[in-house]
Design an enzyme around this catalytic site. Structure first.
Site, PDB file in Angstrom:
ATOM      1  N   ASP A 207     -23.192 -69.885  58.946  1.00  0.00           N
ATOM      2  CA  ASP A 207     -24.233 -70.476  58.100  1.00  0.00           C
ATOM      3  C   ASP A 207     -23.918 -71.970  57.931  1.00  0.00           C
ATOM      4  O   ASP A 207     -22.801 -72.330  57.564  1.00  0.00           O
ATOM      5  CB  ASP A 207     -24.185 -69.744  56.740  1.00  0.00           C
ATOM      6  CG  ASP A 207     -25.382 -70.023  55.867  1.00  0.00           C
ATOM      7  OD1 ASP A 207     -26.415 -70.475  56.375  1.00  0.00           O
ATOM      8  OD2 ASP A 207     -25.280 -69.755  54.641  1.00  0.00           O
TER       9      ASP A 207
ATOM     10  N   ASP B 196     -26.790 -77.123  61.464  1.00  0.00           N
ATOM     11  CA  ASP B 196     -27.682 -77.728  60.471  1.00  0.00           C
ATOM     12  C   ASP B 196     -27.619 -79.243  60.595  1.00  0.00           C
ATOM     13  O   ASP B 196     -26.736 -79.894  60.058  1.00  0.00           O
ATOM     14  CB  ASP B 196     -27.268 -77.285  59.063  1.00  0.00           C
ATOM     15  CG  ASP B 196     -28.123 -77.948  57.991  1.00  0.00           C
ATOM     16  OD1 ASP B 196     -29.040 -78.721  58.345  1.00  0.00           O
ATOM     17  OD2 ASP B 196     -27.874 -77.692  56.805  1.00  0.00           O
TER      18      ASP B 196
ATOM     19  N   GLU C  21     -32.275 -76.355  62.053  1.00  0.00           N
ATOM     20  CA  GLU C  21     -33.046 -76.600  60.822  1.00  0.00           C
ATOM     21  C   GLU C  21     -33.794 -77.917  60.907  1.00  0.00           C
ATOM     22  O   GLU C  21     -33.264 -78.936  61.343  1.00  0.00           O
ATOM     23  CB  GLU C  21     -32.130 -76.597  59.585  1.00  0.00           C
ATOM     24  CG  GLU C  21     -32.914 -76.859  58.293  1.00  0.00           C
ATOM     25  CD  GLU C  21     -32.180 -76.493  57.006  1.00  0.00           C
ATOM     26  OE1 GLU C  21     -31.274 -75.636  57.043  1.00  0.00           O
ATOM     27  OE2 GLU C  21     -32.530 -77.072  55.966  1.00  0.00           O
TER      28      GLU C  21
ATOM     29  N   GLY D 295     -28.930 -72.018  45.800  1.00  0.00           N
ATOM     30  CA  GLY D 295     -28.257 -71.863  44.515  1.00  0.00           C
ATOM     31  C   GLY D 295     -29.017 -71.018  43.503  1.00  0.00           C
ATOM     32  O   GLY D 295     -30.069 -70.446  43.792  1.00  0.00           O
TER      33      GLY D 295
ATOM     34  N   GLY E 248     -32.035 -70.262  51.155  1.00  0.00           N
ATOM     35  CA  GLY E 248     -32.226 -70.430  49.708  1.00  0.00           C
ATOM     36  C   GLY E 248     -33.236 -69.473  49.121  1.00  0.00           C
ATOM     37  O   GLY E 248     -34.056 -69.859  48.298  1.00  0.00           O
TER      38      GLY E 248
ATOM     39  N   SER F 272     -32.746 -66.478  47.373  1.00  0.00           N
ATOM     40  CA  SER F 272     -32.401 -65.533  46.312  1.00  0.00           C
ATOM     41  C   SER F 272     -33.505 -65.541  45.267  1.00  0.00           C
ATOM     42  O   SER F 272     -34.203 -66.543  45.091  1.00  0.00           O
ATOM     43  CB  SER F 272     -31.069 -65.924  45.662  1.00  0.00           C
ATOM     44  OG  SER F 272     -29.992 -65.451  46.456  1.00  0.00           O
TER      45      SER F 272
ATOM     46  N   ASN G 288     -32.312 -65.582  53.935  1.00  0.00           N
ATOM     47  CA  ASN G 288     -30.926 -65.747  53.485  1.00  0.00           C
ATOM     48  C   ASN G 288     -30.797 -65.481  51.999  1.00  0.00           C
ATOM     49  O   ASN G 288     -31.511 -66.080  51.188  1.00  0.00           O
ATOM     50  CB  ASN G 288     -30.460 -67.183  53.747  1.00  0.00           C
ATOM     51  CG  ASN G 288     -30.284 -67.489  55.220  1.00  0.00           C
ATOM     52  OD1 ASN G 288     -30.604 -66.671  56.077  1.00  0.00           O
ATOM     53  ND2 ASN G 288     -29.775 -68.669  55.502  1.00  0.00           N
TER      54      ASN G 288
ATOM     55  N   SER H 165     -26.944 -66.104  46.428  1.00  0.00           N
ATOM     56  CA  SER H 165     -26.759 -66.153  44.963  1.00  0.00           C
ATOM     57  C   SER H 165     -26.988 -64.811  44.289  1.00  0.00           C
ATOM     58  O   SER H 165     -26.311 -64.481  43.313  1.00  0.00           O
ATOM     59  CB  SER H 165     -27.706 -67.188  44.344  1.00  0.00           C
ATOM     60  OG  SER H 165     -27.389 -68.479  44.805  1.00  0.00           O
TER      61      SER H 165
HETATM   62 ZN   LIG Z   1     -28.747 -72.335  53.522  1.00  0.00          ZN
END
Ligand SMILES: [Zn+2]
Length: 332
Positions: free
Chosen positions: A94, A116, A146, A191, A235, A237, A277, A280
């Site tokens: 990742d 990335d 990305e 996050g 990101g 979650s 993905n 968190s």
């Molecule tokens: Zn990520």
């Protein structure tokens, strides 16, 4: 050189092809600990789901890359022992931030890597992604790239501002870089604090923040430009509010933690988005269970006593994501 094939792992090519055609998404769960690994494997086996186990820079710093590689190998053997003769488990890097780290992971048994370069100038992002792709494809390893910048803070990945992916760039980028899948920015964020209160509205009844919706118009434009091409959401979650409430009820302090509503992820899963993905949510599930257990059993000091409910709570969350949000259950 250790090929992932020797470890029983698979790359993401077939799983993405089926996911795009079938209108579901493959879960990509980050892992750092044995308990997370066990919970991921148990959830994937019980739901007959393919799964991507991913390793961030922070995970390598915490657990050591070699150990994580052996844990992924252990995950394959564990899945077999649990009654799944042909598990589809990918080991993915990742947010690889250089050609060198991608190469190191490819040489050490990873079946998929992300380069990335989203923070780099466009041409530089293409050039390094292409270099990674050329190396990776020699060993049948798949590469995620990305385009566009996500806001938020992840393990050593942070950006103050997000920039949506520009649909007019995706054909040129994917063709010239040769990447196998593309992570895009449509409003997800890394996050447990994905949005500031100023970016949200507040539910008058619960007082909870309601995040801004994802930019589905951009996703649809990208799909039109690249029909059938695997798209990835980072990101993603959902920051389940029951876990946040448990954490806060047992001494934690996570005011206004907010994520991506699951209905929106469910909708995205039906499109060309084929990898989502989630990191968190696992951290929150683990912390909520540990805080609750220790508060209720102040005499416990054996880590197995509180890690067992933590593992159970993560497993429950993983199964919920697979079955109720991504739809990858029964797809082995
Ligand atoms: Zn990520």
């Amino acid at each position: 050189m250790t090929s992932y094939k020797e470890l029983g792992l698979v790359n993401t090519r077939e799983m993405f092809k089926k996911a795009v055609a079938g209108g579901y998404a493959i879960p990509a769960f980050n892992f750092n600990t044995m308990e997370q690994m066990q919970a991921i494997v148990q959830a994937a086996v019980e739901t007959s789901s393919p799964v991507i186990m991913q390793v961030s820079k922070g995970a390598r710093a915490y657990a050591n890359g070699t150990i994580l590689r052996y844990m992924a190998q252990g995950a394959v053997e564990y899945a077999k022992e649990l009654g799944c003769p042909n598990p589809q488990i990918a080991l993915h890097l990742d947010h690889g931030d250089s050609f060198e780290i991608c190469k190191e992971c490819i040489d050490n048994g990873f079946s998929s890597v992300m380069f990335d370069g989203s923070h780099l100038p466009y041409e530089e992002n293409i050039a390094i992604t292409k270099q990674v792709v050329e190396y990776a494809h020699k060993y049948d390893v798949t590469v995620e790239a990305e385009l566009g910048v996500l806001a938020g803070v992840e393990d050593e990945v942070s950006a103050a501002e997000s920039h949506y992916t520009k649909p007019e760039e995706v054909i040129d980028f994917s063709t010239r870089s040769g990447c196998d899948s593309l992570a895009i920015s449509i409003g997800t964020s890394h996050g447990a604090y994905k949005f500031t209160p100023e970016q949200c509205t507040r539910d008058p009844k619960t007082g909870k923040l309601v995040p801004p919706p994802l930019a589905f118009n951009i996703l649809h434009q990208i799909e039109e430009k690249l029909p059938g091409f695997p798209i990835v959401l980072h990101g993603s979650s959902s920051v389940p509010q029951d876990e946040v409430d448990t954490i806060n009820a047992f001494g934690g302090k996570l005011p206004d933690a907010v994520g991506i509503p699951e209905e929106q992820l469910r909708e995205a899963s039906k499109s060309a988005v084929c990898k989502i993905n989630i990191d968190s949510d696992s951290r929150l599930a683990m912390t909520a269970a540990i805080r609750k257990h220790l508060a209720e059993h102040p005499d416990h000091f054996d880590p197995r006593q509180y890690l067992k409910p933590a593992r159970e709570n993560m497993k429950k969350m993983y199964i919920h994501k697979i079955v109720d949000v991504l739809g990858s259950n029964g797809k082995l």
